[in-house]
Scaffold this active site. Structure first.
Site, PDB file in Angstrom:
ATOM      1  CG  ASP A   1      -1.868  -1.127   1.325  1.00  0.00           C
ATOM      2  OD1 ASP A   1      -1.406  -2.268   1.248  1.00  0.00           O
ATOM      3  OD2 ASP A   1      -3.082  -0.895   1.466  1.00  0.00           O
TER       4      ASP A   1
ATOM      5  CG  ASP B   1      -5.360 -10.873   2.203  1.00  0.00           C
ATOM      6  OD1 ASP B   1      -4.420 -10.451   1.506  1.00  0.00           O
ATOM      7  OD2 ASP B   1      -5.761 -10.289   3.216  1.00  0.00           O
TER       8      ASP B   1
ATOM      9  CD  GLU C   1     -10.226  -3.428   1.608  1.00  0.00           C
ATOM     10  OE1 GLU C   1     -11.307  -3.317   2.243  1.00  0.00           O
ATOM     11  OE2 GLU C   1      -9.342  -4.234   1.923  1.00  0.00           O
TER      12      GLU C   1
HETATM   13  C1  2M8 Z   1      -5.555  -6.802   2.878  1.00  0.00           C
HETATM   14  O1  2M8 Z   1      -4.789  -7.632   3.740  1.00  0.00           O
HETATM   15  C2  2M8 Z   1      -4.775  -7.527   5.162  1.00  0.00           C
HETATM   16  C3  2M8 Z   1      -3.723  -8.490   5.694  1.00  0.00           C
HETATM   17  O2  2M8 Z   1      -2.470  -8.089   5.246  1.00  0.00           O
HETATM   18  C4  2M8 Z   1      -6.075  -7.860   5.841  1.00  0.00           C
HETATM   19  O3  2M8 Z   1      -7.007  -8.358   5.186  1.00  0.00           O
HETATM   20  O4  2M8 Z   1      -6.156  -7.633   7.057  1.00  0.00           O
HETATM   21  C5  2M8 Z   1      -5.105  -7.095   1.437  1.00  0.00           C
HETATM   22  O5  2M8 Z   1      -5.993  -6.540   0.514  1.00  0.00           O
HETATM   23  C6  2M8 Z   1      -3.695  -6.576   1.201  1.00  0.00           C
HETATM   24  O6  2M8 Z   1      -3.307  -6.734  -0.137  1.00  0.00           O
HETATM   25  C7  2M8 Z   1      -3.584  -5.106   1.587  1.00  0.00           C
HETATM   26  O7  2M8 Z   1      -2.235  -4.705   1.488  1.00  0.00           O
HETATM   27  C8  2M8 Z   1      -4.106  -4.865   3.005  1.00  0.00           C
HETATM   28  C9  2M8 Z   1      -4.183  -3.372   3.362  1.00  0.00           C
HETATM   29  O8  2M8 Z   1      -4.836  -2.664   2.338  1.00  0.00           O
HETATM   30  O9  2M8 Z   1      -5.400  -5.423   3.177  1.00  0.00           O
END
Ligand code: 2M8
Length: 499
Positions: free
Chosen positions: A32, A169, A409
């Site tokens: 990110d 994920d 998102e």
């Molecule tokens: C999402 O991942 C996090 C874990 O790392 C989560 O679900 O808690 C994913 O979309 C990941 O690609 C992204 O970097 C993160 C923060 O946007 O969220």
């Protein structure tokens, strides 16, 4: 739109870093931060550089850039008390982090920032070039970590130890892998925090999936975050094509920037090391392509099976280049009816999984919804491959999708509905970049492949397994029956670096 995107980033700014989103992700996430930095660069080069500087403050002694930096307490789960990185000698001093990593987008972002800085000239240019001089070795260490600790047998594919490391994920890319992940009763209990921040739990991974995510985390802790130890004991060891393609592209760019600034010279210098990393992983990506579908595939390093899933990661070759015919084929595929041109899509923007695939789910996280950052990556890759019209098509569609300025998102592909978190930093950031649209298309043919890359054959894997107790195939052999190896012969293209 540009004003609203700026406000979102400003509101998510915590001083030296930007949270990934206001409530669901109240920390700094690695990939990110890369997207955030390149978006902020359109407004402020110094602030963009600070974002990357903050991220580097979390770099481990191994070179790994961790996937989360926890700058302050929050209700995010799993937080630092779950990651317990104090068991790892390589953890950084001064900041708490997670113990896994994410796709290496950062040097791609840095190259965009440098481009902006040079266009602006003066102090911005000086700052950006100075930053590159200061941090070149740290980026090289990050890439070298992925190329060594995460590709110990030189397969040309980066090994990931958790679906979170792919950034996607719960993607169906990893369904086969997660079928072999079995949480044990001695795993500490947990309570999820993410569901409190979304309107509908079906937009997030299920509880059963979360248990597996937490079990892999536990296995990393028990291996003390030592990659070889995890390889010998962990349940999830996959070769990731998208991470590999980004590593190849980022390594090319690091070498280019090093050459321009006269950093990392000499035969054994950083520029040459970067070129070698780019060649190895580009070759690895290209030979993963299924000739029938035209998509790249991840490799299950335990069984040797290629995974045919129609996910956007299949377009990895577009990102790293190296085969012009394949690039054209992927461009047509991407814009065609199985992907952006699918008749039911609200906006012709790349979905995370093809709507024509049986694995497609229209509102479940990485199983189908559209992620604006993925669309940005595809547009970036098309531009770089000399396809500015196709790139602009994705850019305009991507901007249309964001027209309500929610900067979600992710998006429901059929209805255009916003999903997950609102005011997501990376979405606002890529909107700024798309709006700036200031960079002329640059054709950069890359066909630097390597012929030294070993073939991933059953015999070769058996030899590696016999010599190394931590080899995933051997470990898999001990713990569960191995499936039939469907490892195809690599299709290594004979081209070599032209100069
Ligand atoms: C999402 O991942 C996090 C874990 O790392 C989560 O679900 O808690 C994913 O979309 C990941 O690609 C992204 O970097 C993160 C923060 O946007 O969220």
């Amino acid at each position: 739109m540009s004003g609203r995107a700026g406000y979102v980033l400003r509101a998510n700014d915590r001083g030296a870093f930007t949270v990934a989103s206001p409530t669901l992700y109240p920390h700094m996430w690695s990939w990110d931060a890369g997207f955030v930095a390149l978006g902020i660069a359109t407004v402020s080069v110094p602030r963009a550089l600070n974002e990357l500087r903050s991220l580097l403050s979390g770099q481990w002694a191994t070179g790994m850039i961790p996937h989360i930096l926890f700058h302050s307490p929050s209700d995010y789960f799993p937080g630092p008390e779950r990651w317990r990185t104090q068991v790892a000698a390589a953890r950084p001093a001064g900041v708490l982090t997670s113990g896994i990593c994410q796709p290496p987008i950062h040097v791609i972002a840095l190259s965009r920032i440098l481009h902006d800085a040079r266009r602006k000239g003066g102090a911005d240019q000086q700052l950006a070039e100075e930053f590159l001089r200061e941090t070149f070795d740290q980026w090289l260490a990050w890439h070298s970590y992925l190329a060594t600790a995460r590709d110990p047998y030189s397969y040309g594919l980066v090994e990931i130890h958790h679906g979170w490391e792919s950034g996607m994920d719960d993607s169906p890319r990893w369904d086969a892998a997660y079928a072999n992940v079995h949480p044990q009763p001695d795993m500490p209990p947990f309570v999820r925090a993410d569901l409190a921040h979304v309107a509908d739990p079906s937009q997030r991974p299920s509880d059963a999936e979360y248990a597996k995510y937490l079990w892999l985390l536990e296995q990393k802790v028990r291996a003390r975050y030592d990659d070889a130890a995890y390889r010998a004991t962990g349940d999830f060891v996959m070769g990731d094509v998208l991470v590999s393609a980004l590593l190849a592209a980022a390594s090319d760019l690091l070498a280019d920037m090093g050459e321009e600034l006269g950093i990392g010279g000499g035969a054994a210098g950083g520029v040459e090391q970067s070129r070698a990393i780019a060649r190895r992983f580009r070759t690895g990506v290209l030979r993963s392509v299924n000739p029938e579908t035209g998509l790249a595939r991840d490799l299950d390093l335990r069984t040797g099976a290629w995974l045919d899933v129609e996910s956007a990661a299949g377009f990895a070759p577009l990102l790293c280049g190296g085969d012009d015919a394949l690039t054209r084929r992927q461009r047509d595929l991407l814009l065609g009816p199985r992907w952006c041109g699918h008749s039911r899509l609200r906006w012709p923007v790349v979905p995370s999984v093809s709507p024509a695939s049986p694995a497609f789910r229209e509102q479940t996280y990485w199983r189908g919804p559209q992620w604006p950052v993925l669309n940005w990556l595809m547009a970036w890759a098309l531009n770089r491959s000399g396809e500015p019209e196709a790139a602009n098509q994705l850019r305009l569609a991507g901007l249309s999708q964001l027209i309500d300025c929610d900067f979600a998102e992710y998006y429901q592909p059929m209805t255009g509905e916003t999903l997950g978190s609102r005011d997501q930093s990376w979405t606002a950031a890529i909107a700024l970049d798309f709006l700036a649209a200031r960079r002329p298309a640059q054709r950069r043919p890359v066909r630097w492949l390597t012929s030294e890359l070993p073939r991933i054959t059953p015999t070769q894997r058996a030899a590696h397994a016999a010599a190394d107790p931590a080899h995933p195939a051997r470990v898999a052999g001990h713990r569960r029956p191995q499936g039939p190896s469907t490892t195809p012969q690599p299709q290594v293209h004979p081209q070599q670096r032209p100069h």
